[in-house]
Design an enzyme around this catalytic site. Structure first.
Site, PDB file in Angstrom:
ATOM      1  N   GLU A   1      10.400   2.018  10.496  1.00  0.00           N
ATOM      2  CA  GLU A   1      11.269   3.191  10.489  1.00  0.00           C
ATOM      3  C   GLU A   1      10.343   4.384  10.601  1.00  0.00           C
ATOM      4  O   GLU A   1       9.563   4.670   9.689  1.00  0.00           O
ATOM      5  CB  GLU A   1      12.109   3.251   9.216  1.00  0.00           C
ATOM      6  CG  GLU A   1      13.232   4.278   9.324  1.00  0.00           C
ATOM      7  CD  GLU A   1      13.135   5.356   8.290  1.00  0.00           C
ATOM      8  OE1 GLU A   1      12.995   6.536   8.690  1.00  0.00           O
ATOM      9  OE2 GLU A   1      13.206   5.051   7.102  1.00  0.00           O
TER      10      GLU A   1
ATOM     11  N   GLU B   1       8.888  16.907  15.469  1.00  0.00           N
ATOM     12  CA  GLU B   1       9.234  16.716  14.063  1.00  0.00           C
ATOM     13  C   GLU B   1       8.342  17.575  13.176  1.00  0.00           C
ATOM     14  O   GLU B   1       7.112  17.528  13.272  1.00  0.00           O
ATOM     15  CB  GLU B   1       9.094  15.244  13.667  1.00  0.00           C
ATOM     16  CG  GLU B   1       9.519  14.979  12.241  1.00  0.00           C
ATOM     17  CD  GLU B   1       9.391  13.530  11.823  1.00  0.00           C
ATOM     18  OE1 GLU B   1      10.250  13.052  11.069  1.00  0.00           O
ATOM     19  OE2 GLU B   1       8.424  12.861  12.270  1.00  0.00           O
TER      20      GLU B   1
ATOM     21  N   LYS C   1       0.863  -1.176   0.000  1.00  0.00           N
ATOM     22  CA  LYS C   1       0.000   0.000   0.000  1.00  0.00           C
ATOM     23  C   LYS C   1       0.903   1.231   0.000  1.00  0.00           C
ATOM     24  O   LYS C   1       1.455   1.617   1.026  1.00  0.00           O
ATOM     25  CB  LYS C   1      -0.928   0.056   1.206  1.00  0.00           C
ATOM     26  CG  LYS C   1      -2.041   1.133   1.005  1.00  0.00           C
ATOM     27  CD  LYS C   1      -2.582   1.709   2.275  1.00  0.00           C
ATOM     28  CE  LYS C   1      -1.786   2.865   2.799  1.00  0.00           C
ATOM     29  NZ  LYS C   1      -1.839   4.099   1.960  1.00  0.00           N
TER      30      LYS C   1
ATOM     31  N   CYS D   1      13.333  11.626   6.310  1.00  0.00           N
ATOM     32  CA  CYS D   1      13.295  11.162   7.696  1.00  0.00           C
ATOM     33  C   CYS D   1      14.642  11.308   8.382  1.00  0.00           C
ATOM     34  O   CYS D   1      14.718  11.454   9.605  1.00  0.00           O
ATOM     35  CB  CYS D   1      12.817   9.713   7.764  1.00  0.00           C
ATOM     36  SG  CYS D   1      13.783   8.581   6.732  1.00  0.00           S
TER      37      CYS D   1
END
Length: 499
Positions: free
Chosen positions: A268, A403, A192, A302
């Site tokens: 992750e 973040e 997906k 990231c």
């Protein structure tokens, strides 16, 4: 900062229809639902994406299971790995098709996608085929408690049907980073992709058919997360393991779903990565590396740097030099060869990043450069923000602790090695860090002290696909890369034969 004067290209007359790829066929969603694929560069619709129903996901998982129990599961390893080499070759042959799809979905400059996204996306299939080919089988003799002898052989077996949920920032690269080792180890997959960037994953279905991949080995379902394709897939009892790259909160939800049936996960997740610049660093190299780690891919990496700590003797010089570089970045259309930085992925994400820009000012930041939405002329419909640098915020400020995933950073001075290690580790995340110093002893000492999965010294994003990759704390679970991927994508059985 320089802006592009290029106007938006004419919109396609008919948006591209993006269907699911199930059991070797492109199929429409059984529920009839669709949603728009929007180009973040212009804000225009470039595609119509089919939304997967629970029945569509069930069909994909069943196709993957049938392939595992059928031709794919019986295929000799040598032939399986030959097919993966063929997949890589076909991606390279259709390089321009994949590049066009990737930049339209993400808005990133062609110069970036052509050097990273597509070539590394293809390389993942060859690299992991070689890892599996060269993995030695474990065998050893053992004396049993009764004084007899036995030989023990470790046998790697595919884990089964793997759910692959991939992100939008590096769509092809991070999807094949998972699909490559999964297939090399003999598993089958249901992917997906992010609803924001579905095209290259779908295009990979054409590649699979072109090289003769057995039906059901590679499947793709499109859709959103909660109460949609993502949730249907992670909760499906036919899925044996789940690998995911994305936000920490989503990872927590997937982990909850994986608990039912005790399925394995590899995550992750988010990061709030530090960059540490010591006074003895190669100043120009540290500036160039930090420009990349903060602003590459519009900050949507990231592994990117959002907290920069600079030793006090060079602090003011560093802030000024980094600001000068940020102002030189050219924002523009992905087809413009002079473009340095594209847009954020969506209007929704732009609004989130801009809200942090406002929050920084409210909390007392000095805005060194940027801090707003640029004027982009004919591209104003896109999801643009300015590359931004702040100073003078407290360590508990929102933009220092949370973040953001945008082209921005806060720069803070430090006075000692112990101080900066404590500052860098003062976060619930632990994904990556960059350390800039010419002192090898300090590099090793600081690198070992940082609570992260990856430390780059005098570099950033220097990747060897054979090395361990992953985060600690809230940045993830497990490691992938090289033989470390084999630990997740296989089960080891020990066969003990008493002699």
């Amino acid at each position: 900062m320089q802006m592009s004067t290029q106007t938006a290209p004419a919109a396609a007359t008919e948006p591209v229809e993006i269907k699911h790829f199930i059991n070797g066929d492109f199929v429409a969603g059984s529920g009839g639902g669709t949603f728009a694929n929007i180009c973040p560069t212009t804000g225009e619709q470039i595609g119509v994406i089919h939304e997967a129903s629970a029945a569509d996901v069930d069909a994909a998982v069943n196709a993957a299971r049938a392939a595992l129990d059928g031709e794919w599961g019986r295929m000799p390893q040598a032939r399986r790995l030959e097919l993966l080499y063929a997949v890589a070759d076909e991606i390279e042959r259709r390089f321009e098709d994949f590049l066009a799809a990737e930049v339209a979905d993400t808005g990133k400059p062609r110069s970036l996608a052509s050097h990273i996204n597509i070539p590394l996306g293809a390389a993942n299939f060859k690299v992991f085929a070689d890892v599996v080919k060269n993995d030695p089988t474990e065998s050893f003799f053992l004396e049993t408690p009764d004084g007899e002898s036995a030989v023990n052989v470790a046998v790697r077996k595919p884990k089964g049907v793997i759910a692959v949920i991939s992100p939008w920032n590096l769509p092809l690269l991070l999807m094949t980073w998972k699909v490559g080792p999964a297939l090399a180890c003999g598993n089958t997959v249901v992917v997906k992709p992010s609803e924001e960037t579905p095209t290259t994953t779908t295009l990979l279905g054409e590649v699979m058919n072109a090289v003769g991949m057995p039906k059901g080995v590679f499947n793709v379902v499109h859709g959103h997360g909660p109460n949609a394709a993502g949730e249907f897939l992670t909760q499906h009892p036919g899925v044996d393991a789940i690998t995911f790259t994305g936000e920490t909160r989503t990872g927590e939800a997937i982990m909850t779903a994986a608990a039912k049936g005790v399925r394995d996960v590899s995550f992750e997740l988010g990061g709030k990565n530090p960059g540490i610049v010591f006074a003895d660093a190669d100043f120009d190299a540290a500036i160039e590396g930090t420009v990349r780690s903060v602003f590459a891919n519009c900050g949507q990496v990231c592994l990117g740097t959002e907290r920069v700590y600079v030793e006090r003797p060079i602090y003011e010089k560093f802030v000024a030099a980094l600001a000068d570089k940020a102002k030189e970045l050219k924002l523009g259309h992905f087809d413009d060869p002079d473009t340095d930085m594209g847009p954020l992925i969506s209007a929704e994400h732009r609004d989130k990043v801009v809200s942090y820009y406002a929050k920084a000012v409210a909390e007392g930041a000095t805005v060194v450069t940027g801090g707003g939405v640029p004027e982009m002329g004919g591209l104003n419909g896109g999801s643009w923000v300015e590359p931004t640098i702040w100073t003078d915020l407290p360590d508990d400020a929102a933009v220092v602790t949370e973040e953001i995933f945008g082209p921005c950073c806060h720069i803070r001075p430090f006075d000692s090695e112990d101080e900066v290690i404590a500052l860098a580790n003062d976060t619930p995340y632990g994904l990556a860090a960059a350390v800039w110093t010419t002192n090898a002893s300090r590099a090793h000492r600081v690198g070992r002290a940082l609570d992260v999965g990856i430390v780059w010294v005098n570099s950033w994003f220097l990747r060897d696909l054979r090395t361990a990759f992953g985060g600690s704390k809230m940045s993830g679970i497990g490691r992938e890369g090289g033989v470390h991927s084999l630990e997740f994508y296989t089960e080891i059985s020990n066969v003990c034969l008493k002699l």
